[in-house]
Design an enzyme around this catalytic site. Structure first.
Site, mmCIF file in Angstrom:
data_model
loop_
_atom_site.group_PDB
_atom_site.id
_atom_site.type_symbol
_atom_site.label_atom_id
_atom_site.label_comp_id
_atom_site.label_asym_id
_atom_site.label_seq_id
_atom_site.Cartn_x
_atom_site.Cartn_y
_atom_site.Cartn_z
ATOM 1 N N ARG A 66 -5.004 0.348 8.882
ATOM 2 C CA ARG A 66 -6.271 1.083 8.915
ATOM 3 C C ARG A 66 -7.375 0.373 8.152
ATOM 4 O O ARG A 66 -8.483 0.191 8.661
ATOM 5 C CB ARG A 66 -6.085 2.469 8.278
ATOM 6 C CG ARG A 66 -5.419 3.469 9.152
ATOM 7 C CD ARG A 66 -4.635 4.451 8.293
ATOM 8 N NE ARG A 66 -3.372 3.815 7.955
ATOM 9 C CZ ARG A 66 -2.262 4.025 8.642
ATOM 10 N NH1 ARG A 66 -2.237 4.885 9.601
ATOM 11 N NH2 ARG A 66 -1.165 3.363 8.358
ATOM 12 N N THR A 67 -7.096 0.012 6.907
ATOM 13 C CA THR A 67 -8.169 -0.485 6.039
ATOM 14 C C THR A 67 -8.735 -1.802 6.577
ATOM 15 O O THR A 67 -9.948 -1.956 6.707
ATOM 16 C CB THR A 67 -7.644 -0.641 4.596
ATOM 17 O OG1 THR A 67 -7.021 0.589 4.205
ATOM 18 C CG2 THR A 67 -8.767 -0.953 3.633
ATOM 19 N N LYS A 94 1.489 -21.449 0.201
ATOM 20 C CA LYS A 94 1.841 -22.759 -0.358
ATOM 21 C C LYS A 94 1.704 -22.771 -1.877
ATOM 22 O O LYS A 94 1.700 -23.824 -2.499
ATOM 23 C CB LYS A 94 0.930 -23.835 0.249
ATOM 24 C CG LYS A 94 1.038 -23.950 1.757
ATOM 25 C CD LYS A 94 0.117 -25.051 2.258
ATOM 26 C CE LYS A 94 0.068 -25.094 3.770
ATOM 27 N NZ LYS A 94 -1.018 -25.958 4.248
ATOM 28 N N ARG A 116 -7.628 -6.894 -0.886
ATOM 29 C CA ARG A 116 -6.482 -6.033 -1.235
ATOM 30 C C ARG A 116 -5.444 -6.898 -1.920
ATOM 31 O O ARG A 116 -5.115 -7.985 -1.438
ATOM 32 C CB ARG A 116 -5.890 -5.390 0.016
ATOM 33 C CG ARG A 116 -4.562 -4.706 -0.261
ATOM 34 C CD ARG A 116 -4.071 -3.874 0.888
ATOM 35 N NE ARG A 116 -4.830 -2.647 1.005
ATOM 36 C CZ ARG A 116 -4.492 -1.638 1.798
ATOM 37 N NH1 ARG A 116 -3.419 -1.727 2.558
ATOM 38 N NH2 ARG A 116 -5.221 -0.545 1.854
ATOM 39 N N HIS A 144 -8.442 2.601 -4.868
ATOM 40 C CA HIS A 144 -8.682 2.324 -3.450
ATOM 41 C C HIS A 144 -9.944 3.142 -3.088
ATOM 42 O O HIS A 144 -9.860 4.183 -2.449
ATOM 43 C CB HIS A 144 -7.464 2.780 -2.645
ATOM 44 C CG HIS A 144 -7.456 2.379 -1.208
ATOM 45 N ND1 HIS A 144 -8.526 1.755 -0.585
ATOM 46 C CD2 HIS A 144 -6.503 2.523 -0.241
ATOM 47 C CE1 HIS A 144 -8.213 1.542 0.685
ATOM 48 N NE2 HIS A 144 -6.996 1.996 0.914
#
Ligand code: NCD
Length: 321
Positions: A66-67, A94, A116, A144
């Site tokens: 969703r986000t 890496k 995020r 959030h």
């Protein structure tokens, strides 16, 4: 409700790192603007040029449906160029550090980085190293902010106001950034917040956040206007926090029997992803009369448009200064 004229420059911060510290005026500015985008988003083919020439980069170190997609859609609707950095195919695999990755992206002059990350505080740290606007799309179990804003917009549109509402947040509060951002927002906007969870899934000294705590779901749900359910975030659990899923559902899963305790018009919410039969019964989640779960997703695009717009307008203000 009369809305103040839109003045993005009144927003006090160059970034959106959390709800904590925002005032009712700041929150209302974002919600009012987002609200103007809701109808527009229901029309087909609408593309604005508000952010044309701006570059938004999505940098997600944790999984998201969703986000991430709603930030992408929000940016594109406003005419920005949106770039998605998938961590699984990037140099992070890496061994590049968070800050090196951020500095690399910063060198390409994005206007907004949407980040995020699994560690609480990582997004703030990153915001101190780059010279673009940064939006926290979830940092560990900390905050959030856009989720709390989209929840607030959903509540405001359904109930007409936020102040005075009795809101119950139920489930894995301990690991939930959604809960933390919502507690700050709802308290700031004058709602009363109850948390319902087993002791093991609550942070220590949680009452300090200005909430009432319940361990019994039926008692906690009594006369609530809003019932917000949360997923068990097993990916953040290092030990065992409950005995079995079956037992958890029995005591803390939302079904019609427990929902009866809430007000007859209580709204059911869930930030997603849902685990049906764990924290919520399928028939309750899909109850079109009472569940606002799909609407929350819809509000997500409008809220993210408002956040991107406000931060880009603030950038513009600084560039022209
Ligand atoms: C939440 C998150 O990532 O914090 N999801 C979301 O953004 N809608 C909640 C969760 O993962 O359970």
């Amino acid at each position: 409700m009369s809305e103040a004229p839109f003045n993005p420059l009144a927003f006090p911060q160059p970034h959106l790192l959390g709800i904590e510290g925002l005032s009712p005026v700041d929150i209302t500015l974002l919600l009012d603007r987002a609200n103007t985008y809701v109808e527009l988003n229901r029309k087909r083919g609408v593309m604005l040029d508000t952010l044309s020439g701006r570059v938004v980069m999505n940098l997600f170190f944790e999984a998201s449906t969703r986000t991430r997609t709603s930030f992408e859609l929000a940016g594109k609707r406003l005419g920005a160029e949106v770039i998605n950095m998938s961590v699984s195919t990037s140099s992070i695999k890496k061994g590049e550090t968070l800050i090196d990755t951020a500095m690399t992206l910063n060198a390409m002059h994005p206007d907004v980085l949407v980040v995020r990350h699994g560690s609480s505080g990582a997004v703030k740290l990153l915001s101190e190293k780059v010279n673009c606007a940064v939006i926290n799309a979830g940092d560990g179990s900390h905050e959030h902010p856009t989720q709390a804003l989209l929840d607030a917009l959903t509540i405001r549109r359904r109930k007409g106001h936020i102040d005075g509402l009795q809101v119950a947040i139920c489930g894995d509060i301990l690991h939930s950034r959604v809960a933390r951002s919502n507690i700050h927002l709802l308290n700031t906007m004058g709602a009363r917040v109850r948390l319902i969870a087993p002791k093991t899934l609550l942070p220590a000294q949680v009452e300090r956040l200005g909430v009432e705590v319940f361990h019994d779901m039926r008692a906690g749900l009594k006369d609530c206007d809003i019932v917000m359910m949360l997923r068990l975030q097993t990916e953040r659990m290092e030990s065992s926090f409950f005995s079995t899923v079956r037992e958890y559902y029995r005591y803390y899963g939302l079904n019609y029997d427990k929902l009866e305790m809430a007000k007859p018009d209580a709204l059911i919410m869930h930030p997603g992803p849902m685990n049906r039969g764990v924290e919520i019964a399928s028939d309750v989640a899909d109850d079109i009369g009472r569940s606002a779960i799909r609407e929350q997703v819809e509000m997500g695009v409008a809220v993210r448009m408002a956040c991107l717009e406000v931060l880009c307008k603030k950038l513009e203000g600084r560039e022209n200064a």
